[in-house]
Design a protein around this motif. Structure first.
Motif, PDB file in Angstrom:
ATOM      1  N   ALA A  58       0.857  -1.187   0.000  1.00 28.26           N
ATOM      2  CA  ALA A  58       0.000   0.000   0.000  1.00 28.26           C
ATOM      3  C   ALA A  58       0.893   1.236   0.000  1.00 28.26           C
ATOM      4  O   ALA A  58       2.055   1.188   0.420  1.00 28.26           O
ATOM      5  CB  ALA A  58      -0.908  -0.008   1.224  1.00 28.26           C
ATOM      6  N   HIS A  59       0.354   2.360  -0.469  1.00 29.84           N
ATOM      7  CA  HIS A  59       1.158   3.579  -0.567  1.00 29.84           C
ATOM      8  C   HIS A  59       0.248   4.781  -0.829  1.00 29.84           C
ATOM      9  O   HIS A  59      -0.966   4.637  -0.998  1.00 29.84           O
ATOM     10  CB  HIS A  59       2.187   3.451  -1.698  1.00 29.84           C
ATOM     11  CG  HIS A  59       1.560   3.322  -3.060  1.00 29.84           C
ATOM     12  ND1 HIS A  59       1.243   4.400  -3.849  1.00 29.84           N
ATOM     13  CD2 HIS A  59       1.163   2.221  -3.761  1.00 29.84           C
ATOM     14  CE1 HIS A  59       0.697   3.985  -4.986  1.00 29.84           C
ATOM     15  NE2 HIS A  59       0.628   2.660  -4.950  1.00 29.84           N
ATOM     16  N   ALA A  60       0.862   5.961  -0.885  1.00 27.37           N
ATOM     17  CA  ALA A  60       0.154   7.183  -1.263  1.00 27.37           C
ATOM     18  C   ALA A  60       0.999   7.920  -2.296  1.00 27.37           C
ATOM     19  O   ALA A  60       1.412   9.065  -2.089  1.00 27.37           O
ATOM     20  CB  ALA A  60      -0.108   8.057  -0.045  1.00 27.37           C
ATOM     21  N   GLY A  61       1.272   7.242  -3.396  1.00 23.42           N
ATOM     22  CA  GLY A  61       2.013   7.843  -4.491  1.00 23.42           C
ATOM     23  C   GLY A  61       1.059   8.264  -5.597  1.00 23.42           C
ATOM     24  O   GLY A  61       0.181   7.485  -5.989  1.00 23.42           O
ATOM     25  N   TYR A  62       1.247   9.476  -6.124  1.00 26.44           N
ATOM     26  CA  TYR A  62       0.345  10.035  -7.127  1.00 26.44           C
ATOM     27  C   TYR A  62       1.154  10.576  -8.297  1.00 26.44           C
ATOM     28  O   TYR A  62       1.738  11.667  -8.227  1.00 26.44           O
ATOM     29  CB  TYR A  62      -0.532  11.137  -6.520  1.00 26.44           C
ATOM     30  CG  TYR A  62      -1.480  10.604  -5.468  1.00 26.44           C
ATOM     31  CD1 TYR A  62      -2.772  10.228  -5.808  1.00 26.44           C
ATOM     32  CD2 TYR A  62      -1.063  10.432  -4.154  1.00 26.44           C
ATOM     33  CE1 TYR A  62      -3.637   9.705  -4.864  1.00 26.44           C
ATOM     34  CE2 TYR A  62      -1.920   9.910  -3.189  1.00 26.44           C
ATOM     35  CZ  TYR A  62      -3.206   9.549  -3.562  1.00 26.44           C
ATOM     36  OH  TYR A  62      -4.069   9.016  -2.620  1.00 26.44           O
ATOM     37  N   GLY A  63       1.199   9.803  -9.370  1.00 30.64           N
ATOM     38  CA  GLY A  63       1.986  10.169 -10.530  1.00 30.64           C
ATOM     39  C   GLY A  63       1.575  11.499 -11.138  1.00 30.64           C
ATOM     40  O   GLY A  63       0.383  11.790 -11.275  1.00 30.64           O
ATOM     41  N   GLY A  64       2.563  12.317 -11.489  1.00 28.52           N
ATOM     42  CA  GLY A  64       2.301  13.593 -12.137  1.00 28.52           C
ATOM     43  C   GLY A  64       1.870  14.709 -11.212  1.00 28.52           C
ATOM     44  O   GLY A  64       1.626  15.827 -11.665  1.00 28.52           O
ATOM     45  N   ARG A  65       1.809  14.433  -9.922  1.00 28.22           N
ATOM     46  CA  ARG A  65       1.317  15.440  -8.964  1.00 28.22           C
ATOM     47  C   ARG A  65       2.471  16.089  -8.219  1.00 28.22           C
ATOM     48  O   ARG A  65       3.490  15.464  -7.934  1.00 28.22           O
ATOM     49  CB  ARG A  65       0.358  14.793  -7.969  1.00 28.22           C
ATOM     50  CG  ARG A  65      -0.858  14.139  -8.615  1.00 28.22           C
ATOM     51  CD  ARG A  65      -1.714  15.166  -9.333  1.00 28.22           C
ATOM     52  NE  ARG A  65      -2.988  14.589  -9.765  1.00 28.22           N
ATOM     53  CZ  ARG A  65      -3.985  15.289 -10.275  1.00 28.22           C
ATOM     54  NH1 ARG A  65      -3.867  16.606 -10.437  1.00 28.22           N
ATOM     55  NH2 ARG A  65      -5.097  14.707 -10.652  1.00 28.22           N
ATOM     56  N   ASN A  66       2.287  17.353  -7.856  1.00 30.78           N
ATOM     57  CA  ASN A  66       3.331  18.071  -7.149  1.00 30.78           C
ATOM     58  C   ASN A  66       3.013  18.181  -5.657  1.00 30.78           C
ATOM     59  O   ASN A  66       1.999  17.669  -5.173  1.00 30.78           O
ATOM     60  CB  ASN A  66       3.577  19.443  -7.777  1.00 30.78           C
ATOM     61  CG  ASN A  66       2.331  20.323  -7.768  1.00 30.78           C
ATOM     62  OD1 ASN A  66       1.407  20.114  -6.982  1.00 30.78           O
ATOM     63  ND2 ASN A  66       2.300  21.312  -8.637  1.00 30.78           N
ATOM     64  N   THR A  67       3.872  18.879  -4.938  1.00 26.97           N
ATOM     65  CA  THR A  67       3.724  18.968  -3.486  1.00 26.97           C
ATOM     66  C   THR A  67       2.455  19.706  -3.080  1.00 26.97           C
ATOM     67  O   THR A  67       1.825  19.369  -2.067  1.00 26.97           O
ATOM     68  CB  THR A  67       4.957  19.657  -2.878  1.00 26.97           C
ATOM     69  OG1 THR A  67       6.142  19.034  -3.397  1.00 26.97           O
ATOM     70  CG2 THR A  67       4.973  19.520  -1.364  1.00 26.97           C
ATOM     71  N   LYS A  68       2.076  20.697  -3.843  1.00 22.31           N
ATOM     72  CA  LYS A  68       0.843  21.424  -3.530  1.00 22.31           C
ATOM     73  C   LYS A  68      -0.365  20.488  -3.585  1.00 22.31           C
ATOM     74  O   LYS A  68      -1.262  20.563  -2.726  1.00 22.31           O
ATOM     75  CB  LYS A  68       0.648  22.602  -4.485  1.00 22.31           C
ATOM     76  CG  LYS A  68      -0.584  23.434  -4.184  1.00 22.31           C
ATOM     77  CD  LYS A  68      -0.634  24.701  -4.995  1.00 22.31           C
ATOM     78  CE  LYS A  68       0.431  25.680  -4.573  1.00 22.31           C
ATOM     79  NZ  LYS A  68       0.236  26.166  -3.176  1.00 22.31           N
ATOM     80  N   TYR A  69      -0.398  19.614  -4.567  1.00 21.61           N
ATOM     81  CA  TYR A  69      -1.483  18.644  -4.662  1.00 21.61           C
ATOM     82  C   TYR A  69      -1.480  17.731  -3.439  1.00 21.61           C
ATOM     83  O   TYR A  69      -2.538  17.453  -2.853  1.00 21.61           O
ATOM     84  CB  TYR A  69      -1.344  17.817  -5.937  1.00 21.61           C
ATOM     85  CG  TYR A  69      -2.375  16.718  -6.058  1.00 21.61           C
ATOM     86  CD1 TYR A  69      -3.628  16.969  -6.598  1.00 21.61           C
ATOM     87  CD2 TYR A  69      -2.094  15.428  -5.616  1.00 21.61           C
ATOM     88  CE1 TYR A  69      -4.580  15.962  -6.692  1.00 21.61           C
ATOM     89  CE2 TYR A  69      -3.036  14.415  -5.705  1.00 21.61           C
ATOM     90  CZ  TYR A  69      -4.279  14.689  -6.250  1.00 21.61           C
ATOM     91  OH  TYR A  69      -5.216  13.685  -6.338  1.00 21.61           O
ATOM     92  N   LEU A  70      -0.298  17.253  -3.060  1.00 19.27           N
ATOM     93  CA  LEU A  70      -0.208  16.357  -1.906  1.00 19.27           C
ATOM     94  C   LEU A  70      -0.677  17.050  -0.635  1.00 19.27           C
ATOM     95  O   LEU A  70      -1.322  16.437   0.217  1.00 19.27           O
ATOM     96  CB  LEU A  70       1.220  15.851  -1.743  1.00 19.27           C
ATOM     97  CG  LEU A  70       1.752  14.980  -2.885  1.00 19.27           C
ATOM     98  CD1 LEU A  70       3.189  14.566  -2.609  1.00 19.27           C
ATOM     99  CD2 LEU A  70       0.877  13.753  -3.111  1.00 19.27           C
TER     100      LEU A  70
END
Length: 216
Positions: A58-70
């Motif tokens: 399991a993870h919380a990785g989001y391809g193409g997203r930047n720190t603001k999105y996270l």
């Protein structure tokens, strides 16, 4: 120090937060593909948690997203998955012409503060991110890594549980990334996994020593 009581009944939980370098993909190697089985092979008990899951963990990785999105999703994610340990590797997916460093640092600090409001005992492993050869887009990364080090120092002085993990040193995008000059190949992923493991093992060993004392 991590909360001993939280670990008394079960292994510590861990959340990997970031972009595609954390999520993984079909064309490159993700550090989790090496780190998770290597820790298991060493007999290290961890619960990998998060809103997404693949064959590795399991993870919380989001391809193409930047720190603001996270930052925008961090409260929701961490409220559902309040891990004892959080790995943060975020800083890509911005553009040098936007002069993004101050914003990334601000958003990174806000992510950490968001998590600490939910779990004051959370331990954050904060990455200085891997360099990239995709230029000039990522020419800001050396400056970003300097500022991440300063952020970690500042937060440690405020008694935050922060461990700075330097993924930039010894990582060479010329030999450690695939053809896009950004994502790790097998060599790069192994270097990342080793850096995470070198930071994790002392924390987990200390926790085991405390448990041994409590069991006596």
């Amino acid at each position: 120090m991590m909360n001993v009581a939280a670990f008394a009944a079960e292994p510590p939980s861990i959340l990997a937060l970031g972009d595609s370098i954390t999520q993984g993909g079909k064309t490159f190697v993700c550090y989790r593909q090496i780190l998770v089985p290597e820790l298991s092979k060493r007999g290290v008990a961890l619960q990998w948690i998060g809103p997404r899951k693949d064959l590795t963990s399991a993870h919380a990785g989001y391809g193409g997203r930047n720190t603001k999105y996270l930052l925008g999703i961090s409260k929701e994610i961490y409220s559902k998955y309040p891990a004892d340990i959080v790995l943060i590797h975020s800083g890509h997916n911005s553009f040098s012409e936007d002069k993004p460093v101050s914003g990334i640092i601000r958003d990174t600090e806000a992510i950490i503060d968001t998590m600490r409001k939910i779990n004051p005992d959370v331990t954050i492993l904060l990455a200085q991110v891997i360099p990239a050869g995709k230029l000039p887009k990522y020419s800001y990364i050396p400056e970003l890594n300097q500022q991440l080090a300063l952020l970690a120092t500042r937060l440690i002085k405020r008694n935050y549980n922060i461990v700075l993990v330097d993924h930039a040193v010894q990582f060479d995008w010329k030999t450690d990334t695939i053809s896009d000059k950004v994502h790790p190949n097998a060599s790069g992923a192994k270097k990342m996994a080793t850096k995470w493991m070198d930071a994790l093992l002392p924390l987990l060993e200390k926790n085991e020593q405390i448990h041994a004392i409590l069991r006596v």
